[in-house]
Design an enzyme around this catalytic site. Structure first.
Site, PDB file in Angstrom:
ATOM      1  N   ILE A 440       0.823  -1.206   0.000  1.00 57.57           N
ATOM      2  CA  ILE A 440       0.000   0.000   0.000  1.00 57.57           C
ATOM      3  C   ILE A 440       0.859   1.260   0.000  1.00 57.57           C
ATOM      4  O   ILE A 440       0.522   2.249  -0.646  1.00 57.57           O
ATOM      5  CB  ILE A 440      -0.957   0.002   1.211  1.00 57.57           C
ATOM      6  CG1 ILE A 440      -1.952  -1.156   1.085  1.00 57.57           C
ATOM      7  CG2 ILE A 440      -1.700   1.327   1.336  1.00 57.57           C
ATOM      8  CD1 ILE A 440      -2.870  -1.324   2.275  1.00 57.57           C
ATOM      9  N   HIS A 441       1.981   1.234   0.710  1.00 60.33           N
ATOM     10  CA  HIS A 441       2.882   2.385   0.712  1.00 60.33           C
ATOM     11  C   HIS A 441       3.200   2.835  -0.710  1.00 60.33           C
ATOM     12  O   HIS A 441       3.510   2.015  -1.576  1.00 60.33           O
ATOM     13  CB  HIS A 441       4.199   2.026   1.408  1.00 60.33           C
ATOM     14  CG  HIS A 441       4.138   2.142   2.895  1.00 60.33           C
ATOM     15  ND1 HIS A 441       5.002   1.472   3.728  1.00 60.33           N
ATOM     16  CD2 HIS A 441       3.330   2.858   3.717  1.00 60.33           C
ATOM     17  CE1 HIS A 441       4.736   1.767   4.988  1.00 60.33           C
ATOM     18  NE2 HIS A 441       3.722   2.592   5.007  1.00 60.33           N
ATOM     19  N   GLU A 442       3.114   4.140  -0.929  1.00 59.75           N
ATOM     20  CA  GLU A 442       3.453   4.739  -2.229  1.00 59.75           C
ATOM     21  C   GLU A 442       2.655   4.154  -3.389  1.00 59.75           C
ATOM     22  O   GLU A 442       3.163   3.997  -4.493  1.00 59.75           O
ATOM     23  CB  GLU A 442       4.961   4.617  -2.493  1.00 59.75           C
ATOM     24  CG  GLU A 442       5.808   5.341  -1.487  1.00 59.75           C
ATOM     25  CD  GLU A 442       5.398   6.799  -1.292  1.00 59.75           C
ATOM     26  OE1 GLU A 442       5.089   7.461  -2.293  1.00 59.75           O
ATOM     27  OE2 GLU A 442       5.370   7.256  -0.143  1.00 59.75           O
ATOM     28  N   GLY A 443       1.406   3.832  -3.127  1.00 58.99           N
ATOM     29  CA  GLY A 443       0.513   3.404  -4.197  1.00 58.99           C
ATOM     30  C   GLY A 443       0.260   1.923  -4.209  1.00 58.99           C
ATOM     31  O   GLY A 443       1.177   1.110  -4.122  1.00 58.99           O
ATOM     32  N   HIS A 448      -0.388   1.258  -9.629  1.00 56.00           N
ATOM     33  CA  HIS A 448       0.796   1.045 -10.465  1.00 56.00           C
ATOM     34  C   HIS A 448       0.467   0.258 -11.733  1.00 56.00           C
ATOM     35  O   HIS A 448       1.118   0.451 -12.759  1.00 56.00           O
ATOM     36  CB  HIS A 448       1.890   0.372  -9.644  1.00 56.00           C
ATOM     37  CG  HIS A 448       2.451   1.278  -8.598  1.00 56.00           C
ATOM     38  ND1 HIS A 448       3.192   2.388  -8.896  1.00 56.00           N
ATOM     39  CD2 HIS A 448       2.331   1.281  -7.233  1.00 56.00           C
ATOM     40  CE1 HIS A 448       3.538   3.019  -7.784  1.00 56.00           C
ATOM     41  NE2 HIS A 448       3.010   2.369  -6.764  1.00 56.00           N
TER      42      HIS A 448
END
Length: 601
Positions: A440-443, A448
């Protein structure tokens, strides 16, 4: 059990055999360095990580930060870790000598960071974000802002964050509501709310430099209206000293299942007169600037996932070598000595899967770091352009594949330990909880997947996509040299052909119905990721096969290389074939998920 953070032999293999990091010494920027400098940097990182980070990984998980209404309290070892990291120069490691840095290559810095992630990913979050924030300020802020904020950030007196997410708005940044109003003094008054801001408040440093996305009053709608601001927790006086408290307030701490020693915060900007913020670069280009830090963070998140997967693999491997249980099916004697569980084939399967995921992820992340380096310091403009294009194309995969499969590695580590795997006396359950945040971190994967299929593949008439295939085929041409790597040729060539077919089919469908065409983008991301991972393993296998031909090779090196070849063959035989049914679903334009209606649930 092992106290190793990573396998030093593997780090050396990745840097100096798979990647030709030694060749960087021929570049003008690094001619004052040597292999001894690189080795000393890595050794320093490993030692500091072991002494100051690993020593409180479990305690930070058990005693997460608290807020008494005035200050955030962290366990004291966190301060020791920050100070040791800063004093060793890692916050400024890749900056120029004249700026107080060590002018180290990106790939050496990131290999060092892998040790810190393996030791304590939560405490590492503070310097990780600060490095990214300083890089962004260096790239896009005015000379005046750089002079005010960069020196104390590189020294470790100030830390940094990225403040993007808002309540109700996660990845949909075009809809953010934080506003910035021009003030007569030349700065802006920022008002709004941000949440899930890692490292958003603490007492580790004199000041915290928030990089805040906001919209200037009257800005265009959507992402084209986003600007970027430096909003410090405390104002900075002209002489560089820390001044009055800015109008930035901690509204509360969030409590996550992992990364517990990293404060996760809700911040209010402008509860009173407005938080003083300084515009970075030009108005309405904030998201463009922030993408530098976001993409850097995506590779960093993947490296953290790889390190956690690696930790779980090493721990469960040592456990399997020491834990006796049962006997082989061929042994019918109930009075005979029990076998160590590593002797059971299914345990070796789980360990081999972990090895393929963790070591493959580490190799993938260091390859991306090498591309990041090449886009800045490669010898020719064409080489820099090519590296930048490949990095842009592959970043969604580099972020997502390690985050997904190193989490699976941690799940397998728990399984290897059996009942001991899910009790807190053993570390593998914490590795899993920490790593569960990384998809979940950074998308998310979906974000993506949409980015890869909807934008990155087709950029510049698919130039980077074609460059990637060229590189894979160059590796395949070399694979025929060794009997150990020849089996890769037909399956990987076939997979590239399948990827072309699927990509063309989906792009045609997107031209007619973009929503339906992108509906299975996450599956496309995984298919593409498996092909990239297979190529990453082929690169390792080629160097391992070459290593086995060296005269006078030690038994330890021979075992290391054979382990690489076996993990590569596992990935080729067990993981790559799964692209077949994935590709069939994508070719069909399978619409089962797309056609599902809300009311049918």
């Amino acid at each position: 059990m092992t106290e190793r953070l990573l396998n030093e032999r593997d780090i050396a293999f990745q840097l100096y055999e798979v990647l030709d990091t030694e060749a960087l010494l021929q570049r003008e920027r690094y001619q004052d360095h040597s292999l001894e400098v690189f080795a000393a940097t890595l050794d320093t990182g490993r030692r500091i990580a072991q002494k100051y980070f690993a020593n409180h990984n479990r305690e930070g998980d058990a005693h997460e930060p608290t807020f008494d209404g005035k200050k955030v309290q962290l366990i004291p070892q966190t301060q020791d870790a920050w100070d040791a990291f800063a004093e060793a120069g890692f916050l400024a490691a890749h900056h120029d000598f004249e700026d107080g840095g060590m002018q180290l290559p990106e790939v050496i810095l990131r290999a060092s960071m892998a040790y810190f992630n393996a030791a304590n990913i939560a405490t590492t979050g503070y310097p990780f974000l600060s490095i990214g924030a300083a890089n962004l300020i260096r790239s896009f802020a005015s000379e005046a802002l750089q002079a005010r904020f960069l020196p104390p950030m590189l020294e470790g007196r100030f830390s940094g964050t990225m403040a993007l997410t808002e309540p109700g708005q996660g990845s949909a940044l075009g809809d953010i509501r934080t506003r910035a109003t021009p003030a007569d003094e030349g700065h802006y008054l920022v008002r709004g709310h941000k949440m899930f801001i890692s490292g958003g408040d603490h007492e580790l440093t004199e000041n915290i430099v928030h990089l805040v996305l906001a919209k200037i009053d009257g800005a265009p709608a959507g992402v084209r209206g986003i600007s970027l601001f430096v909003v410090p927790k405390f104002l900075v006086n002209d002489d560089g000293s820390t001044g009055a408290r800015n109008d930035v307030a901690l509204a509360g701490l969030l409590h996550k299942m992992g990364y517990r020693n990293t404060t996760s915060t809700v911040l209010n900007f402008g509860e009173k007169d407005g938080a003083i913020g300084y515009l970075v670069g030009e108005p309405h280009k904030g998201l463009q600037y922030m993408f530098q830090m976001m993409n850097e963070a995506r590779i960093g998140v993947a490296l953290g996932a790889a390190a956690l997967g690696y930790q779980g693999f090493q721990y469960s491997l040592d456990y399997a070598r020491q834990r006796p249980q049962g006997r082989l099916p061929s042994n019918k004697d109930p009075l005979s000595k029990q076998a160590f569980i590593i002797e059971h084939a299914d345990v070796r399967r789980m360990l081999l899967a972990q090895k393929s995921y963790a070591e493959g992820a580490l190799s993938m992340c260091l390859y991306a770091s090498a591309l990041f380096e090449d886009q800045r310091t490669a010898e020719t403009p064409e080489a820099r352009r090519r590296a930048a294009g490949l990095l842009d194309l592959l970043t969604p995969i580099v972020k997502s594949w390690p985050s997904k499969y190193c989490l699976q590695a941690n799940e397998l580590a728990i399984q290897v330990l059996g009942g001991s795997g899910y009790i807190r006396e053993y570390p593998v359950e914490q590795y899993y909880r920490d790593n569960r945040l990384n998809p979940i971190h950074e998308g998310t994967e979906a974000i993506h997947g949409l980015d890869l299929l909807g934008r990155k593949v087709s950029l510049n008439r698919m130039a980077a996509y074609d460059d990637f295939k060229t590189d894979v085929r160059e590796s395949l041409a070399l694979a025929a040299r060794y009997s150990e790597t020849a089996p890769f040729i037909a399956p990987l060539e076939s997979a590239l052909h399948t990827l072309d077919e699927v990509t063309d089919s989906l792009q045609c469908r997107m031209g007619d119905q973009i929503d339906q065409g992108l509906a299975n983008a996450t599956l496309y991301l995984d298919l593409f990721g498996r092909i990239v991972a297979t190529w990453i393993w082929l690169r390792q296998a080629q160097k391992a096969a070459e290593g086995l031909t060296r005269p006078g090779i030690s038994e330890a090196d021979a075992a290391f290389y054979r382990g690489k070849l076996q993990a590569a063959r596992y990935y080729l035989d067990w993981e790559l074939p799964q692209t077949g049914p994935q590709a069939e679903l994508l070719r069909q334009g399978n619409s089962v998920c797309f056609d599902m209606q809300d009311s049918w649930f």
